[in-house]
Design a protein around this motif. Structure first.
Motif, mmCIF file in Angstrom:
data_model
loop_
_atom_site.group_PDB
_atom_site.id
_atom_site.type_symbol
_atom_site.label_atom_id
_atom_site.label_comp_id
_atom_site.label_asym_id
_atom_site.label_seq_id
_atom_site.Cartn_x
_atom_site.Cartn_y
_atom_site.Cartn_z
ATOM 1 N N ALA A 67 52.961 20.843 -1.648
ATOM 2 C CA ALA A 67 53.444 21.254 -2.975
ATOM 3 C C ALA A 67 54.660 20.428 -3.379
ATOM 4 O O ALA A 67 54.818 20.065 -4.548
ATOM 5 N N LEU A 68 55.512 20.120 -2.409
ATOM 6 C CA LEU A 68 56.689 19.289 -2.668
ATOM 7 C C LEU A 68 56.265 17.912 -3.183
ATOM 8 O O LEU A 68 56.779 17.427 -4.202
ATOM 9 N N VAL A 69 55.310 17.296 -2.493
ATOM 10 C CA VAL A 69 54.839 15.959 -2.895
ATOM 11 C C VAL A 69 54.150 16.024 -4.254
ATOM 12 O O VAL A 69 54.328 15.153 -5.101
ATOM 13 N N SER A 70 53.372 17.087 -4.480
ATOM 14 C CA SER A 70 52.683 17.259 -5.760
ATOM 15 C C SER A 70 53.684 17.359 -6.912
ATOM 16 O O SER A 70 53.513 16.727 -7.963
ATOM 17 N N VAL A 83 55.373 8.476 1.170
ATOM 18 C CA VAL A 83 55.385 9.794 1.828
ATOM 19 C C VAL A 83 54.585 9.746 3.126
ATOM 20 O O VAL A 83 53.493 9.186 3.182
ATOM 21 N N ILE A 84 55.166 10.348 4.176
ATOM 22 C CA ILE A 84 54.454 10.588 5.434
ATOM 23 C C ILE A 84 54.432 12.094 5.646
ATOM 24 O O ILE A 84 55.474 12.750 5.571
ATOM 25 N N LEU A 85 53.250 12.642 5.858
ATOM 26 C CA LEU A 85 53.120 14.082 6.137
ATOM 27 C C LEU A 85 53.027 14.305 7.640
ATOM 28 O O LEU A 85 52.391 13.519 8.351
ATOM 29 N N TYR A 94 43.949 19.419 4.637
ATOM 30 C CA TYR A 94 45.271 18.799 4.511
ATOM 31 C C TYR A 94 45.124 17.296 4.299
ATOM 32 O O TYR A 94 45.776 16.695 3.458
ATOM 33 N N ALA A 95 44.269 16.697 5.110
ATOM 34 C CA ALA A 95 44.047 15.254 5.012
ATOM 35 C C ALA A 95 43.474 14.887 3.647
ATOM 36 O O ALA A 95 43.865 13.885 3.043
ATOM 37 N N GLN A 96 42.561 15.716 3.135
ATOM 38 C CA GLN A 96 41.970 15.478 1.810
ATOM 39 C C GLN A 96 43.043 15.485 0.723
ATOM 40 O O GLN A 96 43.088 14.604 -0.140
ATOM 41 N N GLN A 97 43.900 16.506 0.755
ATOM 42 C CA GLN A 97 44.963 16.608 -0.254
ATOM 43 C C GLN A 97 45.965 15.468 -0.119
ATOM 44 O O GLN A 97 46.495 14.970 -1.101
ATOM 45 N N ALA A 98 46.205 15.048 1.135
ATOM 46 C CA ALA A 98 47.137 13.946 1.376
ATOM 47 C C ALA A 98 46.637 12.661 0.727
ATOM 48 O O ALA A 98 47.393 11.918 0.100
ATOM 49 N N ILE A 99 45.334 12.406 0.847
ATOM 50 C CA ILE A 99 44.729 11.223 0.228
ATOM 51 C C ILE A 99 44.865 11.302 -1.287
ATOM 52 O O ILE A 99 45.214 10.332 -1.953
ATOM 53 N N HIS A 100 44.610 12.482 -1.851
ATOM 54 C CA HIS A 100 44.697 12.688 -3.303
ATOM 55 C C HIS A 100 46.111 12.411 -3.814
ATOM 56 O O HIS A 100 46.291 11.912 -4.925
ATOM 57 N N LEU A 101 47.119 12.700 -2.997
ATOM 58 C CA LEU A 101 48.519 12.522 -3.405
ATOM 59 C C LEU A 101 49.071 11.149 -3.011
ATOM 60 O O LEU A 101 50.266 10.912 -3.108
ATOM 61 N N SER A 102 48.186 10.245 -2.580
ATOM 62 C CA SER A 102 48.585 8.880 -2.189
ATOM 63 C C SER A 102 49.625 8.879 -1.081
ATOM 64 O O SER A 102 50.584 8.107 -1.105
#
Length: 266
Positions: A67-70, A83-85, A94-102
């Motif tokens: 949510a912070l990155v979004s 960003v590194i998660l 989580y990985a899917q959303q991470a890809i979406h957020l670059s």
């Protein structure tokens, strides 16, 4: 110029301080390592300080790392940090959303010192490459690029005229002066230049001078009056007016884009 900063966001003190210690030794003073224990504290830091890289835990109370990155991406700031998660759970969504957020990387806790440093170095390098592309786009004039791409097809007088402008960029350059230099009648030269370059000679001169001004604004800290003088404009007021006409903003505001902020200058 702005400081170079890495921000670690993690609600677990041991994890947070452990990463800070590892990266502090690795950075050797080249980066300031800041920490935040939650997303709200992180956003406050991000509003005040430009950050190159955020390393954030995904699962945190109230506001998650995702949510912070979004929220950060929605702000559309001039310079988005890499960003590194990090997470204690290898969950596919989580990985899917991470890809979406670059997001640059996704590390599982506990990440080894070697993996953390390798991920940080890779993310910072990618961020620098992205910044370079943005930087070059700021300086590029599409019409000048189009003319340059077709330079081989231009006639000798037009190419000579362009070279003359290049070597006299710090001076006021007139059409009659350049026409005489290429041994052509002023009216004929004017028509020839417009036919081959699709813009008038005076517009070409203005664009080339402003291109040089943009380079000086972004690459140096010279006063705007000095930059105006170095591009052949003795009247700063006229230089500012012309710059705003072509770029849609004042030279001062254009320069502030270098640091990812909009300063109230000029």
């Amino acid at each position: 110029m702005r400081s170079r900063t890495i921000l670690i966001v993690d609600d677990e003190p041991r994890s947070r301080e452990g990463m800070k210690k590892i990266l502090g030794v690795w950075a050797a003073g080249q980066y300031e390592i800041l920490t935040a224990s939650n997303a709200m504290a992180a956003m406050q830091i991000l509003e005040e300080i430009p950050v190159e890289l955020i390393i954030t835990d995904i699962r945190m109370p109230e506001i998650s790392g995702l949510a912070l990155v979004s929220q950060l991406r929605e702000k559309k700031i001039q310079r988005q940090p890499s960003v590194i998660l990090i997470s204690g759970h290898a969950q596919f969504e989580y990985a899917q959303q991470a890809i979406h957020l670059s997001v640059m990387d996704y590390l599982l806790k506990p990440a080894s010192r070697e993996k953390l440093i390798a991920s940080v170095e890779s993310a910072l390098k990618a961020g620098e490459e992205r910044e370079h592309i943005v930087f070059m786009r700021k300086m590029t004039d599409p019409q000048l690029m189009a003319i340059r791409d077709e330079e081989a097809a231009l006639s000798d007088p037009v190419r000579q005229a362009m070279h003359y402008v290049e070597t006299h960029i710090e001076e006021a350059v007139s059409l009659q002066e350049v026409a005489a230099h290429v041994h052509l009648n002023g009216s004929y030269f004017s028509a020839l230049f417009k036919e081959q370059c699709q813009i008038t000679f005076s517009e070409y001169v203005a664009r080339r001078k402003l291109q040089k001004a943009k380079e000086l604004l972004l690459k140096t800290n010279l006063p705007i009056a000095e930059i105006a003088s170095r591009t052949g404009y003795q009247a700063v007021k006229y230089f500012n007016k012309l710059f705003k006409e072509y770029e849609g903003m004042s030279p001062g505001r254009y320069r502030s884009m270098r640091d990812g902020t909009e300063a109230h200058i000029q």
